[in-house]
Enzyme design. Sequence first.
Site, PDB file in Angstrom:
ATOM      1  N   HIS A  60      -7.640  -2.836   6.720  1.00 32.84           N
ATOM      2  CA  HIS A  60      -8.464  -1.663   7.088  1.00 32.84           C
ATOM      3  C   HIS A  60      -9.950  -2.208   6.578  1.00 32.84           C
ATOM      4  CE1 HIS A  60      -5.427   0.881   8.283  1.00 32.84           C
ATOM      5  NE2 HIS A  60      -4.686   0.741   7.288  1.00 32.84           N
ATOM      6  N   GLN A  63     -11.548  -0.421   3.412  1.00 34.57           N
ATOM      7  CA  GLN A  63     -11.232  -0.280   2.110  1.00 34.57           C
ATOM      8  C   GLN A  63     -11.544  -1.179   0.945  1.00 34.57           C
ATOM      9  OE1 GLN A  63      -7.012   0.941   2.459  1.00 34.57           O
ATOM     10  NE2 GLN A  63      -7.296   2.461   3.874  1.00 34.57           N
ATOM     11  N   ARG A  84      -4.371   8.293  -1.348  1.00 38.04           N
ATOM     12  CA  ARG A  84      -4.919   8.684  -0.179  1.00 38.04           C
ATOM     13  C   ARG A  84      -6.177   9.543  -0.299  1.00 38.04           C
ATOM     14  NH1 ARG A  84      -1.942  11.467   4.950  1.00 38.04           N
ATOM     15  NH2 ARG A  84      -2.003  13.194   3.445  1.00 38.04           N
ATOM     16  N   HIS A 209      -1.855   5.538  15.011  1.00 41.24           N
ATOM     17  CA  HIS A 209      -1.928   5.600  13.777  1.00 41.24           C
ATOM     18  C   HIS A 209      -0.455   5.512  13.285  1.00 41.24           C
ATOM     19  CE1 HIS A 209      -2.049   7.058   9.396  1.00 41.24           C
ATOM     20  NE2 HIS A 209      -3.017   6.253   9.364  1.00 41.24           N
ATOM     21  N   ARG A 212       3.168  10.514  12.189  1.00 40.37           N
ATOM     22  CA  ARG A 212       2.526  11.501  11.498  1.00 40.37           C
ATOM     23  C   ARG A 212       1.217  12.015  12.355  1.00 40.37           C
ATOM     24  NH1 ARG A 212       0.450  10.385   7.235  1.00 40.37           N
ATOM     25  NH2 ARG A 212       0.823   8.123   7.036  1.00 40.37           N
ATOM     26  N   HIS A 235       1.660   2.128  12.110  1.00 40.59           N
ATOM     27  CA  HIS A 235       2.282   2.429  10.919  1.00 40.59           C
ATOM     28  C   HIS A 235       3.618   3.271  11.248  1.00 40.59           C
ATOM     29  CE1 HIS A 235      -1.971   2.800   9.207  1.00 40.59           C
ATOM     30  NE2 HIS A 235      -1.557   1.518   8.628  1.00 40.59           N
ATOM     31  N   GLU A 238       6.531   3.873   6.179  1.00 44.15           N
ATOM     32  CA  GLU A 238       5.816   3.328   5.107  1.00 44.15           C
ATOM     33  C   GLU A 238       6.367   3.914   3.737  1.00 44.15           C
ATOM     34  OE1 GLU A 238       1.384   2.447   3.160  1.00 44.15           O
ATOM     35  OE2 GLU A 238       1.680   3.486   5.006  1.00 44.15           O
ATOM     36  N   HIS A 272       4.568  -2.199   8.127  1.00 45.93           N
ATOM     37  CA  HIS A 272       5.310  -1.992   7.219  1.00 45.93           C
ATOM     38  C   HIS A 272       6.813  -1.633   7.357  1.00 45.93           C
ATOM     39  CE1 HIS A 272       1.471  -1.075   5.203  1.00 45.93           C
ATOM     40  NE2 HIS A 272       1.267  -0.079   5.738  1.00 45.93           N
ATOM     41  N   ASP A 323      -4.100  -5.448   4.624  1.00 48.76           N
ATOM     42  CA  ASP A 323      -4.039  -4.012   4.451  1.00 48.76           C
ATOM     43  C   ASP A 323      -5.288  -3.360   3.680  1.00 48.76           C
ATOM     44  OD1 ASP A 323      -3.608  -1.360   4.862  1.00 48.76           O
ATOM     45  OD2 ASP A 323      -1.276  -1.469   3.854  1.00 48.76           O
TER      46      ASP A 323
END
Length: 457
Positions: A60, A63, A84, A209, A212, A235, A238, A272, A323
């Site tokens: 990412h 980040q 987060r 993504h 979720r 993902h 995780e 993950h 990541d």
Amino acid sequence: MPSLLAPTALLPSGWARDVRIDITEDGTIAAVTPGAEIAGDRVERLGGPVLPGMANVHSHAFQRAMAGLAEKRRDPADSFWTWRETMYRAAHAVGPDDLSAISSHLFIEMLKAGYTSVGEFHYLHNDPNGASYEDPAEMSVRLVHAAAETGIGLTVLPVLYMRAGFDDAALEPAQRRFAADEERLIRILESLRWHGRDSSSLRVGIAPHSLRAVSVDVVRHIATALPEETTIHIHVAEQEREVEDCLAATGARPVELLMAEAPVGPSWCLIHATHVVPDEIADIAASGAVAGLCPITEANLGDGVFPLSEFLTSGGRFGIGSDSNVTLSPWEELRLLEYGQRLVHGRRCLSLPDDGVGSIGGSLFRAAVAGGAAALGQPVGVIAEGFRADLLVLDPAKLAQPDAEEDDILDTAIFAGAALPVRDVMVGGIWRVRGGFHPGEEAARTAFTAALRRIAA
């Protein structure tokens, strides 16, 4: 046709001495000749052991702007979920020009560390108010341009992000920049393919993504609507709370649900997959999917430790990713991957199938370059005819054992010493790093610093 002469090189058949590597004008390896005699003025002698470049399966980029800023405890129950919130604030502040500066600097850091290609799991689609840019792929295109300018291979993975949890809750205000349904994702993919039409080192995939953020029905629908070879990253499992929430909402664990309901196969990368049980380990391995492991970030976030030795015993494939980009080093990722196994099991040298013996560094490196290349859909990962000329030249002076040979080179590079062991980096037949220096790094650092100051303000 340029030619290189490596004193020793890691080939698919093993280590070989005096290896001549001939490269076509378009950056493809034309021939590999072990035991070659030195001949011709156009043969460049290399100054250290030569390896295939490493693929970074999960990044990412934005980040990188918050690296080091999430290490204060503001809640006694600090966890991934509190981290987060810091990430959301950083995401809200990054504009298109900022992302260009951050990505260029980051990609140069990756190249200097030994990554020659990267998978960008990208979800900053919209402006800070949640509105689409005129080009819905505006932010993704900034990554494409940064990769082209710096010379790194790129697999861009625009993210599908539709809900805030397994209960189908609407996206939170902090997630509005991420919002993308199937229609918007298709428009982003079309734009990316147009912008990358002349690139030989760009690949375009997709990234639901997580379960979720996207229902398994949507994951299945979009995966079956795309060509079978489309690179798909997601993902999954995780966090323990993610597993618990999935069980409560669906009656199944995330990996269990994904494997049962989606066409998971060799073009998939499960990012993950930390919290898996034996049946899930066996199912991932049998599918041919790559486990995308990010040990430094997983440790930083308190995710847990992936059951690597059990996965390898089942025949599983893995790649490594940076990541959240708090640290850029494939060597540290591999070291921590093995050390995590040792801490969990109370034994040493575990990154092999249960009945295996041999070099841990050699096993880790070979597995990661092969799995990483597959996960990114890039023609890399081996020094062989027909593959892209993505090469690393190690610096013997930076190895704790400068006279190490064969797999001792990889054991030393991964497990002994903190300095990056890479001297020169080639991507697609072009030297991007020489003597540890990238020609664009000073300008990129200046622009990166200015971007961080804009974001902080």
